[in-house]
Design an enzyme around this catalytic site. Sequence first.
Site, short mmCIF file in Angstrom:
data_model
loop_
_atom_site.label_atom_id
_atom_site.label_comp_id
_atom_site.label_asym_id
_atom_site.label_seq_id
_atom_site.Cartn_x
_atom_site.Cartn_y
_atom_site.Cartn_z
CE LYS A 164 -4.49 26.81 -4.99
NZ LYS A 164 -3.58 27.46 -4.02
CD GLU B 91 -14.38 6.37 1.53
OE1 GLU B 91 -13.70 5.44 1.60
OE2 GLU B 91 -15.30 6.07 0.76
CG ASP C 203 -12.11 12.55 -1.74
OD1 ASP C 203 -10.88 12.93 -2.55
OD2 ASP C 203 -12.28 13.17 -0.66
CD GLU D 241 -3.08 1.53 1.76
OE1 GLU D 241 -3.57 0.27 2.45
OE2 GLU D 241 -3.69 2.65 2.33
CB THR E 132 -9.33 6.16 5.57
OG1 THR E 132 -9.48 7.25 4.64
CG2 THR E 132 -8.73 5.06 5.02
CG ASP F 120 -1.39 13.78 -0.86
OD1 ASP F 120 -2.10 14.15 0.22
OD2 ASP F 120 -0.38 13.21 -0.77
CG ASP G 249 9.54 9.64 -3.11
OD1 ASP G 249 8.24 9.07 -3.59
OD2 ASP G 249 10.07 10.64 -3.64
C1 LIG Z 1 -4.57 12.18 1.24
S1 LIG Z 1 -3.65 11.05 1.80
C2 LIG Z 1 -4.46 9.51 2.04
C3 LIG Z 1 -4.02 8.43 3.17
C4 LIG Z 1 -4.56 7.31 3.08
N1 LIG Z 1 -4.43 6.32 2.16
C5 LIG Z 1 -6.16 7.39 3.37
O1 LIG Z 1 -7.10 6.77 2.52
O2 LIG Z 1 -6.43 7.84 4.35
C6 LIG Z 1 -2.08 10.52 1.07
C7 LIG Z 1 -0.92 10.20 1.67
O3 LIG Z 1 -0.04 10.00 0.75
C8 LIG Z 1 1.18 10.02 1.35
N2 LIG Z 1 2.20 10.09 0.19
C9 LIG Z 1 2.18 11.11 -0.89
N3 LIG Z 1 3.17 10.95 -1.72
C10 LIG Z 1 3.86 9.77 -1.45
C11 LIG Z 1 4.76 9.30 -1.62
N4 LIG Z 1 5.48 9.61 -2.67
N5 LIG Z 1 5.51 8.23 -1.06
C12 LIG Z 1 4.85 7.76 0.37
N6 LIG Z 1 3.85 8.38 0.53
C13 LIG Z 1 3.28 9.29 -0.09
C14 LIG Z 1 1.10 11.26 2.13
O4 LIG Z 1 1.93 11.40 3.20
C15 LIG Z 1 -0.32 10.96 2.81
O5 LIG Z 1 -0.27 10.36 3.95
#
Ligand SMILES: C[S@@+](CC[C@H](N)C(=O)[O-])C[C@H]1O[C@@H](n2cnc3c(N)ncnc32)[C@H](O)[C@@H]1O
Length: 240
Positions: A144, A216, A176, A65, A213, A140, A117
């Site tokens: 924009k 969501e 979403d 994941e 989550t 994310d 990352d």
């Molecule tokens: C909007 S949150 C969604 C979290 C979770 N999947 C949920 O549904 O509740 C997106 C997550 O992706 C992580 N993230 C974004 N880019 C990433 C990357 N390149 N490597 C690891 N994590 C990343 C961010 O830190 C953030 O916690």
Amino acid sequence: MTEDDARSSAPSRRTIRSFVIRGGRATAAQQRALDDLWPRYGVEFNGQPLDLDQLFGRRAPRMLEIGFGAGEALLAFAEKHPELDCIGVEVHKPGVGHLLLGAYTAGLQNLRVICHDAVEVLQQQLPPGSLQLIHIFFPDPWHKKRHHKRRLIQPEFVELLAQSLAVGGTLRLATDWEHYAMHMREVIDASPSFANEAPDTGFVARNEERPVTRFERRGHRLGHGVWDLSYRRIAATPSA
Ligand SMILES: C[S@@+](CC[C@H](N)C(=O)[O-])C[C@H]1O[C@@H](n2cnc3c(N)ncnc32)[C@H](O)[C@@H]1O
């Protein structure tokens, strides 16, 4: 080694990041989990391919994941599927702490965590074809227009996903944000390595295994819809 040699042997550079390291400190419990439980569940990023059989002490199908946030979906999945080895990748340390606590409380044996990352983890740590399943839930959206290039789902990233997934494996996503949902569909449908499991509509029914989550729930409060996508990794056919 000359400077040119060093440059050509260096892992490919990545200039655009899909995340910003969010503020917000870990709670005392999350920090304790990071200190005490990291040796048990954590995997350091060292840029070298992992020996997954050694890491898990067995040979089993594996899921990843990416961006698990606080880890609700990953914990529920790992608990429900002890027959699968699960790997979570997330850059947000408090979220990692939260997941570690949950993994310990549930006594999970089939979970490992990488705090780095995901792009570099896919490029450097996960052996080709080593995964059966990848989940990317609510990445994310970078709303924009000028930030769209920071979205995780881009053609190059999709090829990294294809490289790590075994043929026959599955990629599941959810978002979403309608514009991102259409973007995901356009980008992944265009990859010769993936077949959309809902070729007519593009989107599948909500995956029942996916718990709601915090992200969501927030989307629901804001009146957003939710789009689920599912793709089968296929052997890419050379284009004519
Ligand atoms: C909007 S949150 C969604 C979290 C979770 N999947 C949920 O549904 O509740 C997106 C997550 O992706 C992580 N993230 C974004 N880019 C990433 C990357 N390149 N490597 C690891 N994590 C990343 C961010 O830190 C953030 O916690």
